[in-house]
Design an enzyme around this catalytic site. Structure first.
Site, mmCIF file in Angstrom:
data_model
loop_
_atom_site.group_PDB
_atom_site.id
_atom_site.type_symbol
_atom_site.label_atom_id
_atom_site.label_comp_id
_atom_site.label_asym_id
_atom_site.label_seq_id
_atom_site.Cartn_x
_atom_site.Cartn_y
_atom_site.Cartn_z
ATOM 1 N N ARG A 17 0.813 -1.193 0.000
ATOM 2 C CA ARG A 17 0.000 0.000 0.000
ATOM 3 C C ARG A 17 0.865 1.270 0.000
ATOM 4 O O ARG A 17 0.681 2.164 -0.826
ATOM 5 C CB ARG A 17 -0.878 -0.015 1.244
ATOM 6 C CG ARG A 17 -1.912 1.057 1.339
ATOM 7 C CD ARG A 17 -2.691 0.850 2.616
ATOM 8 N NE ARG A 17 -3.137 -0.530 2.696
ATOM 9 C CZ ARG A 17 -4.220 -0.979 2.080
ATOM 10 N NH1 ARG A 17 -4.973 -0.163 1.393
ATOM 11 N NH2 ARG A 17 -4.542 -2.252 2.166
ATOM 12 N N THR A 18 1.789 1.320 0.921
ATOM 13 C CA THR A 18 2.625 2.511 1.049
ATOM 14 C C THR A 18 3.503 2.688 -0.187
ATOM 15 O O THR A 18 3.657 3.796 -0.704
ATOM 16 C CB THR A 18 3.494 2.403 2.316
ATOM 17 O OG1 THR A 18 2.640 2.143 3.427
ATOM 18 C CG2 THR A 18 4.264 3.680 2.557
ATOM 19 N N LYS A 58 24.114 -8.164 1.428
ATOM 20 C CA LYS A 58 25.576 -8.233 1.308
ATOM 21 C C LYS A 58 26.259 -7.428 2.410
ATOM 22 O O LYS A 58 27.464 -7.219 2.374
ATOM 23 C CB LYS A 58 26.017 -7.724 -0.062
ATOM 24 C CG LYS A 58 25.610 -8.634 -1.205
ATOM 25 C CD LYS A 58 26.118 -8.086 -2.536
ATOM 26 C CE LYS A 58 25.585 -8.928 -3.694
ATOM 27 N NZ LYS A 58 25.798 -8.249 -4.985
ATOM 28 N N ARG A 110 11.347 2.566 3.425
ATOM 29 C CA ARG A 110 10.707 1.792 4.482
ATOM 30 C C ARG A 110 11.741 0.840 5.053
ATOM 31 O O ARG A 110 12.416 0.139 4.274
ATOM 32 C CB ARG A 110 9.564 0.979 3.882
ATOM 33 C CG ARG A 110 8.889 0.051 4.845
ATOM 34 C CD ARG A 110 7.744 0.753 5.510
ATOM 35 N NE ARG A 110 6.804 -0.116 6.129
ATOM 36 C CZ ARG A 110 5.522 0.215 6.324
ATOM 37 N NH1 ARG A 110 5.064 1.383 5.913
ATOM 38 N NH2 ARG A 110 4.709 -0.596 6.937
ATOM 39 N N HIS A 138 5.570 6.965 10.771
ATOM 40 C CA HIS A 138 5.038 6.667 9.443
ATOM 41 C C HIS A 138 4.358 7.952 8.982
ATOM 42 O O HIS A 138 3.143 8.023 8.859
ATOM 43 C CB HIS A 138 4.057 5.504 9.535
ATOM 44 C CG HIS A 138 3.586 5.015 8.194
ATOM 45 N ND1 HIS A 138 4.168 5.401 7.011
ATOM 46 C CD2 HIS A 138 2.574 4.181 7.844
ATOM 47 C CE1 HIS A 138 3.543 4.820 6.013
ATOM 48 N NE2 HIS A 138 2.576 4.086 6.485
#
Lengths: 305, 305, 305
Positions: free
Chosen positions: C51-52, C80, C101, C129
């Site tokens: 969604r975001t 890595k 995110r 958020h």
């Protein structure tokens, strides 16, 4: 607003218009290069299918639009327990049209019922895969010039093969199409196709076991993969998987103007040596898949060029 | 039609043209902002490599083109048993050029033999990674003004380091390049590089064990990561991994006009304190990587601006 | 250069400007359709959040820009051992702005300190958020016409709910906002929100256990999901998860002009039957999320239209 759930959603006349549009796109790609400027396609693939996803994406990009989405359920909100209905409502805020692939039968239909944008069913379990069928129809019509009056051989796993069932459904609507169903006894077309589609529509068909027996009569040979996961045991799979391998020797039995189609990916059911035969049309088919999806996007978005 | 399989595919003169184009792009980005309008790049990453994938994507987007593809084999048809040859034939229907990363050596070459579109080898196992080498060459030429007459130190895992081997191959074609090979005894350049490349081309080189001994003589220091997975046992890895860490103290031994390069990602072989040193060029190198890939895409697509 | 780490980064006046811009975008989308031509957004999702991610991507595409990035850590260089600082330096070479995110608190802040491009914090663990909060504010202001003088009910998991905490932080800056905090005893708002935010800002609030008791008084009801993973044991989860389910019967207690918001995805905390109630605003909220992110991208890139 219109969705595509099944190839039968379109009447024969509507299909003709769709294929006419696809062929115009093939001839004049530049004319359509900005038809979808500012439009967005969402590709919602709850299970991976590179070929199907990329062909939709290529179609939208060719029309000047853009693409967003996900390629597997891992990277989607489905893991948080969201329903398909809620997902599509969200996506309706983000895109102008969407193509959805889902492992569950009927998922795309549920989506279409809650969507504010056109939904293309890009495969729902073993149920439907309508853009593949549209691709197959366009390929046959482009190569042979018509869909009436053809003899088509369908070869391989006819029991579980979703694309074969869809194609039969679609082709019985045309005049004088003859089907030759080529499969081992264990993988014959199921009775609900034989009785409810072929017999009901008074279609001509015969069932044969050997590919060699069918080849000389065909205008189109539609090969399919024998998927390992369809078999109950390894032994059955090994015994049957090579029965229906098309190679150069078998191709000698076929007419000069017979074309070979395959929904791809193939594993070994068509020998690599056949690729150079001018009758091998399975890669051309992938190209027709882009044109028909371009036509489909334009049609569902009601964009006229 | 031309592909990029190895940096040696281009002659020194062709490389000069490519780098000239990259430098013109750097100076006049707007001139190239629509050079690839309507063109599509497919990124076919059968194993993840964010940096390489995104640098190709950024390059295509900077040219006004668009991008489609996959970022790992999980979301590709490879899991269904499709060959690379078939994948590229399909992709040829969807895109105008592609960048392929594959864990198997030679995969990109196989692809190029069956492709209707230019293929860029974006890494095939431990074999080649030509766009990294092109990036390295452009970075050195941009920073020093020339590729002839330089002394370059190559430091770290010289035994398994694919980027180091490729860079040596590329630089021996220039005049009066001197190599200082800096590694532990166990990770020395393999004999097929020493004998078949350096000796055969009569290149000047020396091998040293201590980074400190090399630093005062260098125009360029090319650092590489010591990959844990290359070692047979944990003990060896722990003993050696910090031998070749570049820090501010070691940087004091280096000339004022020596630049530090690194193919990235780094782990701890360059201390963070070095990042602020004006000689640290490894992030600028990432930027040059975008310019050279823009030039490469234009060249392979034969687009002149 | 400016980043977005927390919704409090903007003053109330700046937020007003941002929301004015979002509302102008809503009214005149065509005016902004090419505002970001040639600009690239990188979506760096070290954990999946469809969604975001898609709302940021839709925002950039609506502005005429393009998008590149990754949707999970699997397909990134993080595996890595690369640091966030190095990743963002690389991405600064590939894109003009990024949305990040990350499962770790503070990751976006670290990124912003090493970035040459604006960084949008698209969620850092349980911490912030901010684009969700901006979305919530725009939704309330658009539906009610103002952010002052409202009574808002916050319902569900108020102990761990990041979006609720952020929204309280943001709303205490407006005049005469009254909070009704609706939760089971075990999931009450933590004391650092009660004491350090609500009490400190002299906000009016009350805590209630039953949703029915709050409903008649509300202008806005903000529902949240009770996440299974927040509970210590299955038993507690089962006992409490349905306490705060909003259904048609409960909606009868609410004022005619009360709107229901939800950050989505919902599981079953809002019954599907509520979706058809004109007061259900949670899907409209997703649409506002695109407008506010379009405004945010323009603001951070300092693009005026």
């Amino acid at each position: 607003m219109r969705h595509l759930m099944s190839p039968l959603d379109f009447t024969v006349e509507e299909l003709d218009n769709l294929m006419d549009l696809a062929q115009d796109i093939e001839k004049n790609p530049k004319k359509y290069a900005h038809a979808c400027d500012g439009k967005k396609l969402a590709t919602l693939f709850f299970e991976p299918s590179t070929r199907t996803r990329l062909s939709h994406e290529a179609a939208m990009l060719n029309l000047g639009g853009s693409v967003l989405g996900f390629s597997s359920a891992d990277s989607s909100s489905a893991t948080k327990g969201e329903t398909v209905a809620d997902t599509i409502r969200m996506i309706s805020c983000y895109a102008d049209i969407c193509a959805m692939r889902h492992p569950k039968e009927g998922a795309a239909l549920v989506a279409s019922e809650h969507s504010r944008i056109p939904v293309i069913n890009a495969g729902d379990g073993g149920h439907q895969h309508p853009t593949q069928t549209l691709t197959d129809l366009l390929t046959i019509r482009s190569l042979k010039g018509h869909l009436d009056n053809i003899t088509i051989g369908l070869c391989g796993d006819l029991k579980f093969g979703r694309t074969v069932h869809s194609l039969i459904h679609a082709l019985v609507r045309y005049k004088n199409v003859k089907f030759i169903l080529i499969s081992p006894e264990e993988l014959r077309v199921p009775s609900y196709i034989r009785n409810d589609v072929l017999d009901k529509e008074h279609a001509q068909y015969e069932e044969v076991v050997r590919l060699e027996d069918a080849l000389p009569k065909l205008d189109i040979l539609y090969m399919t993969r024998v998927q390992k996961e369809r078999f109950f045991n390894e032994e059955d799979y090994i015994r049957m998987k090579d029965f229906y391998v098309l190679d150069a020797q078998k191709m000698e039995l076929a007419p000069k103007d017979m074309y070979v189609l395959h929904p791809l990916p193939r594993v070994n059911e068509i020998a690599v040596e056949v690729d150079d035969d001018p009758r091998a049309a399975y890669f051309a088919q992938a190209q027709y898949g882009v044109y028909i999806r371009m036509a489909l996007i334009l049609t569902l978005l009601e964009i006229e060029v």
